[in-house]
Write a protein that holds these residues in place. Sequence first.
Motif, PDB file in Angstrom:
ATOM      1  N   ASP A   1       0.828  -1.208   0.000  1.00  0.00           N
ATOM      2  CA  ASP A   1       0.000   0.000   0.000  1.00  0.00           C
ATOM      3  C   ASP A   1       0.865   1.261   0.000  1.00  0.00           C
ATOM      4  N   MET A   2       1.822   1.283  -0.904  1.00  0.00           N
ATOM      5  CA  MET A   2       2.680   2.452  -1.063  1.00  0.00           C
ATOM      6  C   MET A   2       2.969   2.623  -2.549  1.00  0.00           C
ATOM      7  N   SER A   3       3.541   3.757  -2.905  1.00  0.00           N
ATOM      8  CA  SER A   3       3.872   3.983  -4.308  1.00  0.00           C
ATOM      9  C   SER A   3       5.212   3.336  -4.633  1.00  0.00           C
ATOM     10  N   ALA A   4       5.430   3.077  -5.910  1.00  0.00           N
ATOM     11  CA  ALA A   4       6.718   2.523  -6.349  1.00  0.00           C
ATOM     12  C   ALA A   4       7.849   3.484  -5.998  1.00  0.00           C
ATOM     13  N   GLU A   5       7.563   4.789  -6.061  1.00  0.00           N
ATOM     14  CA  GLU A   5       8.585   5.789  -5.715  1.00  0.00           C
ATOM     15  C   GLU A   5       8.959   5.698  -4.238  1.00  0.00           C
ATOM     16  N   GLN A   6       7.944   5.524  -3.370  1.00  0.00           N
ATOM     17  CA  GLN A   6       8.221   5.374  -1.940  1.00  0.00           C
ATOM     18  C   GLN A   6       9.035   4.113  -1.670  1.00  0.00           C
ATOM     19  N   LEU A   7       8.701   3.059  -2.394  1.00  0.00           N
ATOM     20  CA  LEU A   7       9.386   1.782  -2.203  1.00  0.00           C
ATOM     21  C   LEU A   7      10.858   1.874  -2.607  1.00  0.00           C
ATOM     22  N   ALA A   8      11.136   2.639  -3.633  1.00  0.00           N
ATOM     23  CA  ALA A   8      12.496   2.703  -4.176  1.00  0.00           C
ATOM     24  C   ALA A   8      13.291   3.890  -3.650  1.00  0.00           C
ATOM     25  N   THR A   9      13.025   4.307  -2.419  1.00  0.00           N
ATOM     26  CA  THR A   9      13.788   5.411  -1.845  1.00  0.00           C
ATOM     27  C   THR A   9      14.852   4.886  -0.898  1.00  0.00           C
ATOM     28  N   ARG A  10      15.782   5.741  -0.567  1.00  0.00           N
ATOM     29  CA  ARG A  10      16.849   5.372   0.364  1.00  0.00           C
ATOM     30  C   ARG A  10      16.433   5.555   1.811  1.00  0.00           C
ATOM     31  N   ASP A  11      15.186   5.934   2.047  1.00  0.00           N
ATOM     32  CA  ASP A  11      14.700   6.195   3.407  1.00  0.00           C
ATOM     33  C   ASP A  11      14.987   5.011   4.321  1.00  0.00           C
ATOM     34  N   ARG A  12      15.691   5.268   5.399  1.00  0.00           N
ATOM     35  CA  ARG A  12      16.052   4.188   6.321  1.00  0.00           C
ATOM     36  C   ARG A  12      14.946   3.886   7.323  1.00  0.00           C
ATOM     37  N   LYS A  13      13.952   4.745   7.421  1.00  0.00           N
ATOM     38  CA  LYS A  13      12.925   4.563   8.437  1.00  0.00           C
ATOM     39  C   LYS A  13      11.982   3.409   8.107  1.00  0.00           C
ATOM     40  N   ASN A  14      11.728   3.173   6.840  1.00  0.00           N
ATOM     41  CA  ASN A  14      10.770   2.142   6.448  1.00  0.00           C
ATOM     42  C   ASN A  14      11.433   1.195   5.458  1.00  0.00           C
TER      43      ASN A  14
ATOM     44  N   ARG B   1      18.298   0.515  -9.356  1.00  0.00           N
ATOM     45  CA  ARG B   1      16.840   0.598  -9.416  1.00  0.00           C
ATOM     46  C   ARG B   1      16.260   1.146  -8.109  1.00  0.00           C
ATOM     47  N   PHE B   2      16.926   0.841  -6.988  1.00  0.00           N
ATOM     48  CA  PHE B   2      16.424   1.239  -5.672  1.00  0.00           C
ATOM     49  C   PHE B   2      17.181   2.416  -5.070  1.00  0.00           C
ATOM     50  N   GLY B   3      18.113   2.964  -5.812  1.00  0.00           N
ATOM     51  CA  GLY B   3      18.840   4.131  -5.331  1.00  0.00           C
ATOM     52  C   GLY B   3      19.797   3.822  -4.196  1.00  0.00           C
ATOM     53  N   ILE B   4      20.307   2.596  -4.156  1.00  0.00           N
ATOM     54  CA  ILE B   4      21.263   2.207  -3.119  1.00  0.00           C
ATOM     55  C   ILE B   4      22.471   1.555  -3.779  1.00  0.00           C
ATOM     56  N   GLY B   5      23.556   1.467  -3.066  1.00  0.00           N
ATOM     57  CA  GLY B   5      24.773   0.859  -3.597  1.00  0.00           C
ATOM     58  C   GLY B   5      24.670  -0.652  -3.671  1.00  0.00           C
ATOM     59  N   TYR B   6      25.577  -1.246  -4.429  1.00  0.00           N
ATOM     60  CA  TYR B   6      25.526  -2.700  -4.585  1.00  0.00           C
ATOM     61  C   TYR B   6      25.783  -3.429  -3.266  1.00  0.00           C
ATOM     62  N   ASN B   7      26.612  -2.846  -2.412  1.00  0.00           N
ATOM     63  CA  ASN B   7      26.871  -3.462  -1.116  1.00  0.00           C
ATOM     64  C   ASN B   7      25.599  -3.470  -0.261  1.00  0.00           C
ATOM     65  N   ALA B   8      24.893  -2.353  -0.241  1.00  0.00           N
ATOM     66  CA  ALA B   8      23.630  -2.263   0.506  1.00  0.00           C
ATOM     67  C   ALA B   8      22.583  -3.203  -0.083  1.00  0.00           C
ATOM     68  N   THR B   9      22.636  -3.392  -1.395  1.00  0.00           N
ATOM     69  CA  THR B   9      21.705  -4.306  -2.058  1.00  0.00           C
ATOM     70  C   THR B   9      21.912  -5.729  -1.551  1.00  0.00           C
TER      71      THR B   9
END
Length: 102
Positions: free
Chosen positions: A26-39, A64-72
């Motif tokens: 129940d969120m947008s694709a943009e919200q899902l693909a953010t670097r936000d650490r809270k959610n 695709r998710f705006g994070i580095g390969y290590n974080a992925t």
Amino acid sequence: SRASLVAKMDDKDADNALKTIADFFDMSAEQLATRDRKNNLPRDIAVYMFQRHSRWTLRETGDRFGIGYNATGKAARRISVAIDKDKSLLKIVTNLNYKLQT
């Protein structure tokens, strides 16, 4: 086996998969693909799904998710380990697998 849901995803396939996962949470694709650490849980699950069911590299998934390969890699591992311990998380991933296959 790596029965691929979206083999080598093109941008349209990736957009559709991302939308399916975002809708599930129940969120947008943009919200899902953010670097936000809270959610992070929905994003981590999405990263896990992309890594498990595509032939994308860690770098491609991270881009695709705006994070580095290590974080992925860490996000995918977190979910993989958590699934073994948390039945509710296993149920979420199982439901998403089903939704992505239909």
